[in-house]
Scaffold this active site. Structure first.
Site, PDB file in Angstrom:
ATOM      1  N   LYS A  87       3.087 -26.558 -36.085  1.00  0.00           N
ATOM      2  CA  LYS A  87       2.453 -27.495 -37.014  1.00  0.00           C
ATOM      3  C   LYS A  87       3.500 -28.501 -37.488  1.00  0.00           C
ATOM      4  O   LYS A  87       4.535 -28.110 -38.055  1.00  0.00           O
ATOM      5  CB  LYS A  87       1.882 -26.699 -38.185  1.00  0.00           C
ATOM      6  CG  LYS A  87       0.707 -27.342 -38.879  1.00  0.00           C
ATOM      7  CD  LYS A  87       0.088 -26.333 -39.833  1.00  0.00           C
ATOM      8  CE  LYS A  87      -1.018 -26.931 -40.642  1.00  0.00           C
ATOM      9  NZ  LYS A  87      -1.475 -26.012 -41.690  1.00  0.00           N
ATOM     10  N   VAL A  88       3.219 -29.770 -37.244  1.00  0.00           N
ATOM     11  CA  VAL A  88       4.194 -30.845 -37.466  1.00  0.00           C
ATOM     12  C   VAL A  88       3.592 -31.861 -38.435  1.00  0.00           C
ATOM     13  O   VAL A  88       2.450 -32.293 -38.250  1.00  0.00           O
ATOM     14  CB  VAL A  88       4.503 -31.542 -36.109  1.00  0.00           C
ATOM     15  CG1 VAL A  88       5.459 -32.706 -36.290  1.00  0.00           C
ATOM     16  CG2 VAL A  88       5.039 -30.545 -35.088  1.00  0.00           C
TER      17      VAL A  88
END
Ligand code: E4P
Length: 217
Positions: A87-88
């Site tokens: 998750k960025v």
């Protein structure tokens, strides 16, 4: 529509899993902190424990905000388990990292999406999932569902493969409306998922069926 549960609580994950409708899990640093999970070793172990409970994708968020840090952290997370999705955050360095991970075949979830332009960039960079936070938009008098519609139109116009993961879901109507618009995935709390079960006419109808059966048996 895929159903993800938005929690780091193992009991809630087990409960949703037992319904037979769970397709994955999303977490974030706040949800991990809420469970009292801290320190790199415990955090990584917790992600593995979550992966062992469910069959689908498990989003694990990076803390770094520079390209090199995001890549280093993301590769470590991805190596933990085949179900991990990195998750960025939707920041400039995050977009560069999305492209890097995409080219390496590492799944990503671009988080903190609040505009159609951000969602377009994430798709261009090859994100697997894009997470528009509809509840937080509603909180500031902005129509979160409208953002889902805009992203759906844009992605359909160009056949982007990035999946729309409606996030920051607060209640059952968010889920139903996201399904009507065509969000690919929703992630929400167990309360919203189980809320879909409820209808008073079901309870009244079942009580009557059981009472009528009892009369003759
Ligand atoms: C999504 O991935 C986020 O973890 C989450 O949906 C945020 O929800 P909140 O606005 O209820 O914190």
């Amino acid at each position: 529509m895929k159903f993800f549960i938005d929690t780091a609580n193992l009991e809630e994950i087990k409960e949703a899993q037992s319904l037979g409708i769970l397709d994955g899990v999303t977490t974030n640093p706040s949800l991990m902190a809420k469970e009292g999970i801290s320190g790199e070793k415990d955090i990584l172990n917790h992600y593995v424990n979550i992966c062992n409970l469910v069959k689908g994708d498990v989003s694990a968020e990076v803390i770094s905000v520079d390209f090199e840090g995001i890549v280093e952290e993301g590769e470590k997370l991805a190596s933990l388990h085949s179900q991990i999705v990195v998750k960025v955050p939707m920041i400039e360095e995050g977009v560069k990292a999305l492209r890097y991970f995409s080219d390496k075949g590492i799944k990503t979830n671009c988080t903190l999406i609040f505009s159609a332009g951000q969602a377009l960039l994430a798709a261009k960079a090859g994100a697997t999932y894009v997470s528009p936070f509809i509840g937080r938009l509603d909180d500031v008098s902005t129509d979160g569902l409208n953002l889902i519609s805009e992203i759906r139109d844009i992605y359909d116009n160009y056949a982007y493969e990035t999946e729309i993961l409606a996030a920051s879901i607060r209640h059952t109507m968010h889920i139903i409306n996201c399904a009507k618009i065509g969000a690919d995935v929703m992630t929400g709390p167990i309360s919203a998922i189980k809320g879909l079960l409820k209808h008073p006419l079901t309870d009244i109808g079942l009580a009557k069926f059981l009472a009528d059966h009892k009369k003759n048996n």
